[in-house]
Design an enzyme around this catalytic site. Structure first.
Site, PDB file in Angstrom:
ATOM      1  N   CYS A 151      33.323  20.909  -6.054  1.00  0.00           N
ATOM      2  CA  CYS A 151      32.291  21.750  -5.452  1.00  0.00           C
ATOM      3  C   CYS A 151      32.681  22.180  -4.043  1.00  0.00           C
ATOM      4  O   CYS A 151      33.497  21.546  -3.390  1.00  0.00           O
ATOM      5  CB  CYS A 151      30.926  21.082  -5.347  1.00  0.00           C
ATOM      6  N   GLY A 157      35.044  25.364  -7.400  1.00  0.00           N
ATOM      7  CA  GLY A 157      34.121  25.227  -8.515  1.00  0.00           C
ATOM      8  C   GLY A 157      33.802  26.566  -9.126  1.00  0.00           C
ATOM      9  O   GLY A 157      33.475  27.514  -8.409  1.00  0.00           O
ATOM     10  N   ASN A 191      28.897  18.364  -2.014  1.00  0.00           N
ATOM     11  CA  ASN A 191      30.264  18.197  -2.512  1.00  0.00           C
ATOM     12  C   ASN A 191      30.591  16.716  -2.439  1.00  0.00           C
ATOM     13  O   ASN A 191      30.518  16.126  -1.361  1.00  0.00           O
ATOM     14  CB  ASN A 191      31.239  19.005  -1.655  1.00  0.00           C
ATOM     15  N   GLY A 192      30.946  16.141  -3.577  1.00  0.00           N
ATOM     16  CA  GLY A 192      31.291  14.721  -3.606  1.00  0.00           C
ATOM     17  C   GLY A 192      30.647  14.048  -4.791  1.00  0.00           C
ATOM     18  O   GLY A 192      30.277  14.706  -5.766  1.00  0.00           O
ATOM     19  N   TYR A 232      46.529  19.034  -3.794  1.00  0.00           N
ATOM     20  CA  TYR A 232      46.208  20.015  -4.819  1.00  0.00           C
ATOM     21  C   TYR A 232      44.961  20.841  -4.561  1.00  0.00           C
ATOM     22  O   TYR A 232      44.963  22.057  -4.751  1.00  0.00           O
ATOM     23  CB  TYR A 232      46.033  19.304  -6.168  1.00  0.00           C
ATOM     24  N   SER A 240      50.288  25.626  -8.604  1.00  0.00           N
ATOM     25  CA  SER A 240      50.023  24.327  -7.979  1.00  0.00           C
ATOM     26  C   SER A 240      51.264  23.692  -7.352  1.00  0.00           C
ATOM     27  O   SER A 240      51.156  22.905  -6.416  1.00  0.00           O
ATOM     28  CB  SER A 240      49.397  23.376  -8.998  1.00  0.00           C
ATOM     29  N   CYS A 287      42.331   8.239   1.897  1.00  0.00           N
ATOM     30  CA  CYS A 287      42.096   7.675   0.561  1.00  0.00           C
ATOM     31  C   CYS A 287      43.273   8.018  -0.351  1.00  0.00           C
ATOM     32  O   CYS A 287      43.685   9.179  -0.435  1.00  0.00           O
ATOM     33  CB  CYS A 287      40.819   8.240  -0.040  1.00  0.00           C
TER      34      CYS A 287
HETATM   35  P1  AMP Z   1      47.512  18.011 -16.994  1.00  0.00           P
HETATM   36  O1  AMP Z   1      48.575  17.011 -16.635  1.00  0.00           O
HETATM   37  O2  AMP Z   1      47.858  18.902 -18.107  1.00  0.00           O
HETATM   38  O3  AMP Z   1      46.172  17.341 -17.224  1.00  0.00           O
HETATM   39  O4  AMP Z   1      47.278  18.966 -15.782  1.00  0.00           O
HETATM   40  C1  AMP Z   1      47.860  18.751 -14.583  1.00  0.00           C
HETATM   41  C2  AMP Z   1      47.780  20.019 -13.802  1.00  0.00           C
HETATM   42  O5  AMP Z   1      46.428  20.259 -13.452  1.00  0.00           O
HETATM   43  C3  AMP Z   1      48.591  19.883 -12.565  1.00  0.00           C
HETATM   44  O6  AMP Z   1      49.455  21.010 -12.493  1.00  0.00           O
HETATM   45  C4  AMP Z   1      47.591  19.909 -11.460  1.00  0.00           C
HETATM   46  O7  AMP Z   1      47.906  20.932 -10.593  1.00  0.00           O
HETATM   47  C5  AMP Z   1      46.252  20.218 -12.084  1.00  0.00           C
HETATM   48  N1  AMP Z   1      45.254  19.187 -11.712  1.00  0.00           N
HETATM   49  C6  AMP Z   1      45.126  18.613 -10.533  1.00  0.00           C
HETATM   50  N2  AMP Z   1      44.073  17.786 -10.492  1.00  0.00           N
HETATM   51  C7  AMP Z   1      43.530  17.786 -11.686  1.00  0.00           C
HETATM   52  C8  AMP Z   1      42.415  17.093 -12.248  1.00  0.00           C
HETATM   53  N3  AMP Z   1      41.657  16.299 -11.532  1.00  0.00           N
HETATM   54  N4  AMP Z   1      42.178  17.284 -13.537  1.00  0.00           N
HETATM   55  C9  AMP Z   1      42.945  18.098 -14.238  1.00  0.00           C
HETATM   56  N5  AMP Z   1      43.985  18.785 -13.743  1.00  0.00           N
HETATM   57  C10 AMP Z   1      44.295  18.656 -12.481  1.00  0.00           C
HETATM   58 FE1  SF4 Z   2      39.461  10.722  -5.207  1.00  0.00          FE
HETATM   59 FE2  SF4 Z   2      40.559   9.303  -3.237  1.00  0.00          FE
HETATM   60 FE3  SF4 Z   2      42.092  10.361  -5.149  1.00  0.00          FE
HETATM   61 FE4  SF4 Z   2      40.861  11.915  -3.358  1.00  0.00          FE
HETATM   62  S1  SF4 Z   2      42.486  10.439  -2.964  1.00  0.00           S
HETATM   63  S2  SF4 Z   2      41.010  12.291  -5.561  1.00  0.00           S
HETATM   64  S3  SF4 Z   2      38.949  10.821  -3.030  1.00  0.00           S
HETATM   65  S4  SF4 Z   2      40.528   8.750  -5.408  1.00  0.00           S
END
Ligand code: AMP
Ligand code: SF4
Length: 457
Positions: free
Chosen positions: A2, A30, A105-106, A246, A288, A438
């Site tokens: 968000c 989002g 957001n959070g 990211y 990315s 974190c």
């Molecule tokens: P995947 O490994 O197919 O689930 O997707 C990884 C890709 O999604 C990477 O290129 C990341 O840039 C992006 N990504 C980053 N964080 C997340 C997330 N929390 N959930 C899903 N995809 C993410």
């Molecule tokens: Fe969540 Fe901490 Fe990972 Fe950020 S670094 S995505 S706040 S667990």
């Protein structure tokens, strides 16, 4: 995830179009729904919300015409509660003392416990979001001034909450004492803004004043601007490292660190830590991994090349809900340039591997184009643990790096070699003290009590 945005003009300038534009710049945070709330001519709160992207959910012209000098907005990607209009934010309510609106957001980690307690006392919840507990906690303190009731409510929350709120006639910005999610104050002429990221301040022509400090409540209203610390003691901060890796836009600055510069440094450190001397070229997962791959190439003998073209009109893959749609999404989204890849040894840099689908798909595409070797380099440590603080990660069982060791994962995604950045390099690249960052999704070191649902009422 968000994004939140807010604006206040003491001289009565119209601000709702700026909020709309701010949300537009925060769209990457989002895409499920968008909404705005503002203080109307009668002194109450009006709101508009809709599903989908900002320009589909909201009507810019109508908002631009609205005579309001105090407003907030929200773009949503659900981490708690489903993707439906009842969960779209800002959430609004009226207590006996004030009208309220909240954009969050959070992820409030003890929301469930608080909700159960309040339900036992007769509270009726209207959404599936963790955010709604803030409104109920405030409503349960009718004897207090609204800002005091807010502070008393916020100290009961655990987890991550960067908030833009309307409380009576005030715009309020508040950040949890651990500082998980970013929140920044900006100013243009007499108008003050609060925003999840600085890129949205840039769009409305505002300059950055400062971050909302972890554990700070800032109010803007008839009595001017006021800064109140939350009476909470914290052992350490937990600024989300994944924002730099990211999530945040690269043109944003968080805690004084340019996201772009951090991402490039991640790539450079990765090249030093895990070089690939045999490579003919370095490329990035679009988009990315692009910035980290530029950093990687700068520290290697091999040049950067663009090898895959992304269809700009397809949303980010992780927004799609099912595995089937996710897989199709990658194919729809990416097209490799055969002429650059045939017969070459390639290093592919990406920011992270979550389920592993994207990486696997990318490697097989590159191989199909005749690349002779594909080496994968990831510009963060392995994601082995879920996030409880507002980034949607799947359960441990679905995280590829939690299910397999590095060798197995390399084989699974089809890489000739696979290497990750270390946690130490990640922290150094961000440049904040270790105890301020974190890294729980990489290390499993959560905030004390971070996953629990124990209410403290
Ligand atoms: P995947 O490994 O197919 O689930 O997707 C990884 C890709 O999604 C990477 O290129 C990341 O840039 C992006 N990504 C980053 N964080 C997340 C997330 N929390 N959930 C899903 N995809 C993410
Ligand atoms: Fe969540 Fe901490 Fe990972 Fe950020 S670094 S995505 S706040 S667990």
């Amino acid at each position: 995830m968000c994004g939140v945005f807010g604006a206040w003009s003491p001289s009565g300038r119209k601000v709702l179009e700026d909020v709309y534009l701010g949300l537009y710049a925060l769209q990457h945070r989002g895409q499920e729904s968008a909404g705005v709330a503002w203080i109307n001519r009668e002194g109450g709160i009006s709101s508009r919300k809709g599903m989908g992207l900002v320009h589909l959910a909201l009507d810019q012209a109508t908002l631009a015409a609205e005579q309001t000098s105090c407003a907030i907005g929200h773009v949503r990607y659900s981490t708690a509660g489903g993707s439906e209009i009842s969960n779209a934010q800002p959430l609004t309510a009226s207590t006996s003392r004030a009208s309220l609106a909240v954009a969050h957001n959070g992820n409030i980690t003890n929301a469930l416990g608080i909700k159960l307690l309040l339900q036992n006392r007769g509270a009726i919840f209207h959404s599936g979001t963790d955010t709604e507990v803030i409104l109920h906690l405030m409503a349960h303190q009718p004897h207090k001034e609204p800002i005091d009731a807010l502070i008393d409510s916020l100290v009961r929350l655990r987890g991550a909450w960067s908030l833009a709120m309307l409380v009576g006639q005030n715009l309020v910005a508040a950040r949890d004492p651990w500082g998980f999610r970013p929140l920044v104050i900006g100013k243009r002429d007499d108008v003050y803004y609060v925003s999840s990221e600085t890129c949205a301040l840039n769009l409305v022509g505002a300059s950055v004043v400062r971050e909302v400090a972890p554990g700070e409540v800032v109010t803007f209203g008839p009595d001017g601007m006021d800064c109140l610390p939350l009476p909470v003691e914290v052992k350490r901060h937990f600024a989300c490292s994944f924002e730099y890796v990211y999530f945040a836009r690269p043109d944003s600055v968080i805690d004084g660190r340019s996201v772009y510069q951090v991402r490039k440094t991640l790539g450079k450190k990765l090249a030093l830590r895990s070089p690939c001397p045999e490579a003919d070229l370095v490329t990035g997962m679009p988009d990315s991994g692009t910035i980290a791959s530029l950093g990687y190439a700068e520290e290697s003998a091999a040049p950067y090349e663009q090898t895959v073209v992304r269809n700009r009109y397809v949303g980010r893959t992780f927004i799609e809900p099912t595995r089937r749609v996710r897989e199709l999404g990658v194919r729809i989204k990416l097209n490799p340039i055969t002429e650059v890849l045939t017969g070459r040894k390639v290093v592919v840099v990406d920011d992270s591997i979550v389920r592993g689908t994207t990486c696997q798909r990318m490697i097989s595409m590159i191989r199909d184009c005749g690349a002779s070797q594909v080496h994968v380099r990831i510009s963060s440590p392995p994601v082995r643990f879920p996030c409880y603080y507002g980034i949607d990660t799947p359960s441990r069982g679905e995280l590829a790096a939690a299910r397999m060791n590095l060798t197995q994962l390399g084989t699974e995604v089809g890489a000739d070699s696979l290497a990750y950045l270390t946690e130490e390099d990640l922290v150094e690249s961000i440049g904040l003290p270790r105890e301020c960052i974190c890294t729980a999704c990489f290390s499993g070191n959560y905030m004390e009590g971070g996953e629990e649902n124990e209410p403290e009422l």
